[in-house]
Motif scaffolding. Structure first.
Motif, PDB file in Angstrom:
ATOM      1  N   THR A 103      62.605  17.852 -15.991  1.00 28.44           N
ATOM      2  CA  THR A 103      62.609  16.554 -16.657  1.00 28.44           C
ATOM      3  C   THR A 103      63.118  15.506 -15.682  1.00 28.44           C
ATOM      4  O   THR A 103      64.168  15.691 -15.066  1.00 28.44           O
ATOM      5  CB  THR A 103      63.503  16.573 -17.906  1.00 28.44           C
ATOM      6  OG1 THR A 103      62.976  17.515 -18.848  1.00 28.44           O
ATOM      7  CG2 THR A 103      63.553  15.200 -18.557  1.00 28.44           C
ATOM      8  N   ASP A 116      56.188  13.099 -23.317  1.00 29.95           N
ATOM      9  CA  ASP A 116      56.650  12.111 -22.345  1.00 29.95           C
ATOM     10  C   ASP A 116      56.908  10.810 -23.088  1.00 29.95           C
ATOM     11  O   ASP A 116      56.042  10.333 -23.837  1.00 29.95           O
ATOM     12  CB  ASP A 116      55.614  11.902 -21.245  1.00 29.95           C
ATOM     13  CG  ASP A 116      55.541  13.077 -20.288  1.00 29.95           C
ATOM     14  OD1 ASP A 116      56.421  13.962 -20.367  1.00 29.95           O
ATOM     15  OD2 ASP A 116      54.617  13.122 -19.467  1.00 29.95           O
ATOM     16  N   ASP A 131      56.664  10.802 -14.255  1.00 32.94           N
ATOM     17  CA  ASP A 131      55.696  11.856 -14.577  1.00 32.94           C
ATOM     18  C   ASP A 131      55.222  12.556 -13.307  1.00 32.94           C
ATOM     19  O   ASP A 131      55.178  13.796 -13.228  1.00 32.94           O
ATOM     20  CB  ASP A 131      54.513  11.222 -15.315  1.00 32.94           C
ATOM     21  CG  ASP A 131      53.726  12.207 -16.146  1.00 32.94           C
ATOM     22  OD1 ASP A 131      54.065  13.408 -16.148  1.00 32.94           O
ATOM     23  OD2 ASP A 131      52.755  11.790 -16.806  1.00 32.94           O
ATOM     24  N   LEU A 176      57.646   5.257 -16.129  1.00 31.33           N
ATOM     25  CA  LEU A 176      57.267   6.562 -16.652  1.00 31.33           C
ATOM     26  C   LEU A 176      56.172   7.218 -15.832  1.00 31.33           C
ATOM     27  O   LEU A 176      56.163   8.434 -15.670  1.00 31.33           O
ATOM     28  CB  LEU A 176      56.821   6.436 -18.111  1.00 31.33           C
ATOM     29  CG  LEU A 176      56.433   7.736 -18.806  1.00 31.33           C
ATOM     30  CD1 LEU A 176      57.573   8.757 -18.790  1.00 31.33           C
ATOM     31  CD2 LEU A 176      55.973   7.470 -20.241  1.00 31.33           C
ATOM     32  N   ARG A 221      58.530   6.677 -23.432  1.00 22.60           N
ATOM     33  CA  ARG A 221      58.981   5.401 -22.863  1.00 22.60           C
ATOM     34  C   ARG A 221      59.657   4.632 -23.973  1.00 22.60           C
ATOM     35  O   ARG A 221      59.063   4.367 -25.015  1.00 22.60           O
ATOM     36  CB  ARG A 221      57.798   4.596 -22.313  1.00 22.60           C
ATOM     37  CG  ARG A 221      58.227   3.293 -21.591  1.00 22.60           C
ATOM     38  CD  ARG A 221      59.086   3.642 -20.395  1.00 22.60           C
ATOM     39  NE  ARG A 221      59.313   2.554 -19.468  1.00 22.60           N
ATOM     40  CZ  ARG A 221      60.376   1.746 -19.494  1.00 22.60           C
ATOM     41  NH1 ARG A 221      61.278   1.854 -20.453  1.00 22.60           N
ATOM     42  NH2 ARG A 221      60.538   0.829 -18.561  1.00 22.60           N
ATOM     43  N   ASP A 253      55.355   7.869 -27.253  1.00 27.72           N
ATOM     44  CA  ASP A 253      55.444   9.310 -26.999  1.00 27.72           C
ATOM     45  C   ASP A 253      54.047   9.876 -26.866  1.00 27.72           C
ATOM     46  O   ASP A 253      53.216   9.754 -27.773  1.00 27.72           O
ATOM     47  CB  ASP A 253      56.183   9.990 -28.155  1.00 27.72           C
ATOM     48  CG  ASP A 253      56.378  11.495 -27.947  1.00 27.72           C
ATOM     49  OD1 ASP A 253      55.742  12.070 -27.044  1.00 27.72           O
ATOM     50  OD2 ASP A 253      57.166  12.086 -28.693  1.00 27.72           O
ATOM     51  N   ALA A 311      60.042  11.996 -18.531  1.00 25.72           N
ATOM     52  CA  ALA A 311      58.857  12.831 -18.327  1.00 25.72           C
ATOM     53  C   ALA A 311      59.269  14.270 -18.068  1.00 25.72           C
ATOM     54  O   ALA A 311      60.215  14.523 -17.315  1.00 25.72           O
ATOM     55  CB  ALA A 311      58.039  12.313 -17.145  1.00 25.72           C
ATOM     56  N   THR A 312      58.552  15.201 -18.686  1.00 28.01           N
ATOM     57  CA  THR A 312      58.852  16.628 -18.511  1.00 28.01           C
ATOM     58  C   THR A 312      57.604  17.378 -18.082  1.00 28.01           C
ATOM     59  O   THR A 312      56.534  17.196 -18.658  1.00 28.01           O
ATOM     60  CB  THR A 312      59.392  17.225 -19.826  1.00 28.01           C
ATOM     61  OG1 THR A 312      60.624  16.590 -20.154  1.00 28.01           O
ATOM     62  CG2 THR A 312      59.636  18.719 -19.671  1.00 28.01           C
ATOM     63  N   LYS A 357      48.999   9.668 -17.684  1.00 30.27           N
ATOM     64  CA  LYS A 357      49.604   9.546 -19.015  1.00 30.27           C
ATOM     65  C   LYS A 357      50.831   8.639 -18.970  1.00 30.27           C
ATOM     66  O   LYS A 357      50.968   7.708 -19.791  1.00 30.27           O
ATOM     67  CB  LYS A 357      49.976  10.933 -19.546  1.00 30.27           C
ATOM     68  CG  LYS A 357      50.633  10.915 -20.907  1.00 30.27           C
ATOM     69  CD  LYS A 357      50.838  12.330 -21.444  1.00 30.27           C
ATOM     70  CE  LYS A 357      51.716  13.171 -20.551  1.00 30.27           C
ATOM     71  NZ  LYS A 357      52.086  14.468 -21.155  1.00 30.27           N
ATOM     72  N   GLY A 358      51.717   8.889 -18.009  1.00 27.66           N
ATOM     73  CA  GLY A 358      52.896   8.048 -17.870  1.00 27.66           C
ATOM     74  C   GLY A 358      52.541   6.622 -17.504  1.00 27.66           C
ATOM     75  O   GLY A 358      53.141   5.672 -18.009  1.00 27.66           O
ATOM     76  N   LYS A 381      60.076  20.097 -24.381  1.00 29.17           N
ATOM     77  CA  LYS A 381      59.600  18.888 -25.018  1.00 29.17           C
ATOM     78  C   LYS A 381      60.754  17.915 -25.231  1.00 29.17           C
ATOM     79  O   LYS A 381      61.914  18.272 -25.152  1.00 29.17           O
ATOM     80  CB  LYS A 381      58.944  19.215 -26.354  1.00 29.17           C
ATOM     81  CG  LYS A 381      57.731  20.119 -26.232  1.00 29.17           C
ATOM     82  CD  LYS A 381      57.161  20.446 -27.571  1.00 29.17           C
ATOM     83  CE  LYS A 381      58.066  21.348 -28.370  1.00 29.17           C
ATOM     84  NZ  LYS A 381      57.485  21.757 -29.658  1.00 29.17           N
ATOM     85  N   THR A 382      60.389  16.673 -25.551  1.00 31.29           N
ATOM     86  CA  THR A 382      61.380  15.673 -25.907  1.00 31.29           C
ATOM     87  C   THR A 382      61.066  15.149 -27.288  1.00 31.29           C
ATOM     88  O   THR A 382      59.949  15.237 -27.766  1.00 31.29           O
ATOM     89  CB  THR A 382      61.376  14.502 -24.911  1.00 31.29           C
ATOM     90  OG1 THR A 382      60.043  13.979 -24.833  1.00 31.29           O
ATOM     91  CG2 THR A 382      61.823  14.943 -23.548  1.00 31.29           C
TER      92      THR A 382
END
Length: 269
Positions: A203, A143, A213, A209, A145, A139, A180-181, A117-118, A2-3
């Motif tokens: 990642t 993910d 992703d 993004l 931006r 967030d 993005a992960t 999503k991104g 995660k980030t």
């Protein structure tokens, strides 16, 4: 993996702006605006932001029967929505760019989740900039931006967490970046149709993004050897950089990725 945002002591309560967290697309999504705007402008911005994200979910979710993707998968009539055409076309381009490793059509079912999503956050980020809220952090399920500054003169500090221990493994410093992960949710290998599990996480960071992703999803699906080769080739363009964590905890990063995490990045922030 995660980030998360890393907040420096003393800064958490000093920035202007506002933030909100809501459940959208089955995950917590946060919109954090740091630009000093009047409250009468910030509240509508947040309302519009989450209205957009709910519209994206209602339109593109593969599990909602009345979504356009759900109707498309059942062979029903769909509305000619420009965003739908844009997303499907971009997914086809990304499939070609990854030699089929990013694939939205598996076993006859269309699922753009690895991109949408991104893409949604990227579109939202541009809309916020156009509305004068150029300092923000978005967030969705890890993910991120980010644009502008976390506080005056301060870059955003994004913690990338270890998939095994959940401790912060790397800190990325940036003013304008998508992070993005892949690895925290199911990724299917399009060659075998089976869930891919040979890597712990991938990642990808870069200017868009949605693209990051999709690349993270594709690289994760490739497995260790091909993932490293593809990431190295991708990094040659300079736009998208990658960090790969193997199942045994070994880390492989492209040189451009480390430029965001090293001493130079910290000093620049």
């Amino acid at each position: 993996m995660k980030t998360s945002e890393i907040v420096e002591p003393g800064l958490a309560m000093t920035f202007p702006g506002t933030s909100r967290v809501e459940m959208v697309m089955g995950m917590p999504v946060s919109v954090d605006i740091r630009t000093a705007l009047p409250a009468r402008e910030l509240t509508p911005l947040l309302d519009d932001a989450f209205a957009w994200l709910r519209w994206v979910d209602d339109t593109f979710s593969p599990v909602k029967e009345d979504s356009q993707i759900g109707r498309l998968n059942r062979g029903q009539t769909i509305r000619q929505i420009p965003e739908l055409i844009e997303v499907l076309h971009r997914c086809d381009e990304l499939r070609q760019a990854t030699d089929g490793w990013f694939e939205t059509r598996i076993n006859g079912v269309i699922d753009p989740s690895g991109y949408i999503k991104g893409w949604a956050l990227e579109r939202l980020s541009r809309a916020l900039c156009n509305a004068g809220a150029g300092d923000h952090r978005l967030d969705a399920g890890g993910d991120l931006r980010v644009r502008g500054s976390a506080a005056p003169g301060r870059r955003w500090r994004i913690g990338i967490r270890d998939p095994h221990t959940d401790a912060v493994r790397k800190v990325v410093f940036a003013n304008d970046l998508g992070v993005a992960t892949a690895g925290g949710s199911t990724v299917v290998n399009p060659r075998t149709g089976r869930v891919e599990e040979r890597l712990a996480s991938v990642t990808v960071i870069g200017p868009d993004l949605g693209v990051a992703d999709a690349y993270a999803t594709a690289i994760y699906a490739m497995g260790p050897a091909l993932a490293r080769r593809f990431a190295a080739g991708l990094a040659e363009s300079g736009d998208y950089q990658t960090m790969i964590i193997s199942r045994d905890g070994q880390e492989t990063s492209t040189r451009g990725f480390t430029a965001y995490t090293g001493a130079g990045a910290r000093l620049a922030g």
